[in-house]
Scaffold this active site. Structure first.
Site, PDB file in Angstrom:
ATOM      1  N   ASP A  17       0.663  -1.250  -0.068  1.00 27.56           N
ATOM      2  CA  ASP A  17      -0.556   0.087   0.045  1.00 27.56           C
ATOM      3  C   ASP A  17       0.416   1.276   0.086  1.00 27.56           C
ATOM      4  OD1 ASP A  17      -2.736   1.225   0.047  1.00 27.56           O
ATOM      5  OD2 ASP A  17      -2.231   0.886   2.198  1.00 27.56           O
ATOM      6  N   ASN A  65     -10.343  -2.340  -5.241  1.00 24.51           N
ATOM      7  CA  ASN A  65      -9.994  -1.524  -6.645  1.00 24.51           C
ATOM      8  C   ASN A  65     -10.647  -1.111  -7.712  1.00 24.51           C
ATOM      9  OD1 ASN A  65      -6.714  -2.474  -4.985  1.00 24.51           O
ATOM     10  ND2 ASN A  65      -8.170  -0.931  -4.419  1.00 24.51           N
TER      11      ASN A  65
END
Ligand code: IPE
Ligand code: IPE
Ligand code: MG
Length: 241
Positions: A17, A65
């Site tokens: 991330d 996502n």
């Protein structure tokens, strides 16, 4: 500098991330960060192999996502296809078995074709398994396992057979991670202290390591810090030590 680590985890998983924030800090668009993140993947794969970690899984793209802007999603898919193809020689050199786990139906055909070629090519490599979690979510995984169990039961009922016994082991065998041990250690970069719908079943007793380092900056020494931390943990699995 690396330290003496006695207890090497069998399965390390990384929630990669912070690419977007890394790019913004440098005044670039988010895709610039995703591109830079590929180098961190290379470093992590090399280091895991060097340390004798048997399974390395990387959370590369979640089901959620898909809800990002089209430009980012298509840029990411193109980047994945290129990155996977570029690693062919690395997989051969390091005897790495490569595969992806996630909902393949959502992925672009050319990406799936590239991936499947490499999966077949690396099938018998056995020094390390590299698993890229792509279009994956923990709830998706549990749901697809539950619906497979439903199908098995329906078939059994049709044939007048007893319904298959369901326990933790048999259910785990229906998950997309069948055959892969649960992660011993999950590393999350960029400081977020959440699971983000990742390996919800498999992470029941996983150790967590969170670092503020953004994924494109993550290198061997950061990986090493996570391993040192893991090495000092006392895992109890609910029992007494
Ligand atoms: C992780 O970086 C990569 C993916 C989720 C695809 P992000 O894109 O989430 O970057 P941040 O968290 O916005 O910085
Ligand atoms: C988790 O990161 C997914 C991946 C790293 C692939 P996100 O950036 O999507 O997670 P949230 O939205 O911050 O929880
Ligand atoms: Mg993020």
């Amino acid at each position: 500098m690396t330290s003496e680590i006695i207890n090497i985890p069998t399965h390390v998983s990384i929630i990669m991330d912070g690419n977007g924030r890394w790019a913004h800090k440098k005044g670039h668009k988010r895709l610039f960060g995703h591109n830079a993140g590929v180098e961190s993947v290379r470093a992590a794969v090399e280091y895991a192999r060097e340390k004798g970690i048997r399974y390395l899984s990387l959370f590369a793209f979640s089901e959620e996502n898909w809800g990002r802007p089209d430009e980012e999603v298509s840029g990411l898919m193109a980047l994945m296809a290129k990155a996977v193809a570029d690693e062919r020689a690395t997989f051969a050199k390091y005897d790495i078995r490569f595969r992806i786990i996630g909902n393949r139906e959502q992925l672009p055909e050319d990406l799936v074709a590239t991936v499947e070629e490499l999966e077949a090519e690396t099938l018998s490599n056995s020094s390390m398994d590299l698993i890229v979690m792509l279009s994956y979510s923990g709830r998706w995984d549990i749901l697809q396992a539950a619906s497979r169990y439903g199908e098995i039961c329906a078939n059994a009922a049709r044939e007048g057979l007893p319904l298959p016994y369901l326990d933790q082991d048999s259910f785990a065998g229906l998950l997309s991670t069948d055959g892969i041990p649960d992660p011993d250690l999950i590393i999350r970069t960029s400081g977020e202290q959440r699971i983000s719908n990742y390996m919800l079943w498999q992470a029941a007793y996983t150790e967590f390591y969170i670092t503020e380092v953004l994924w494109p900056d993550f290198r061997k020494n950061d990986f090493d810090r996570a391993l040192v931390s893991f090495n000092n943990r006392q895992r109890r699995f609910g029992k007494l030590k």
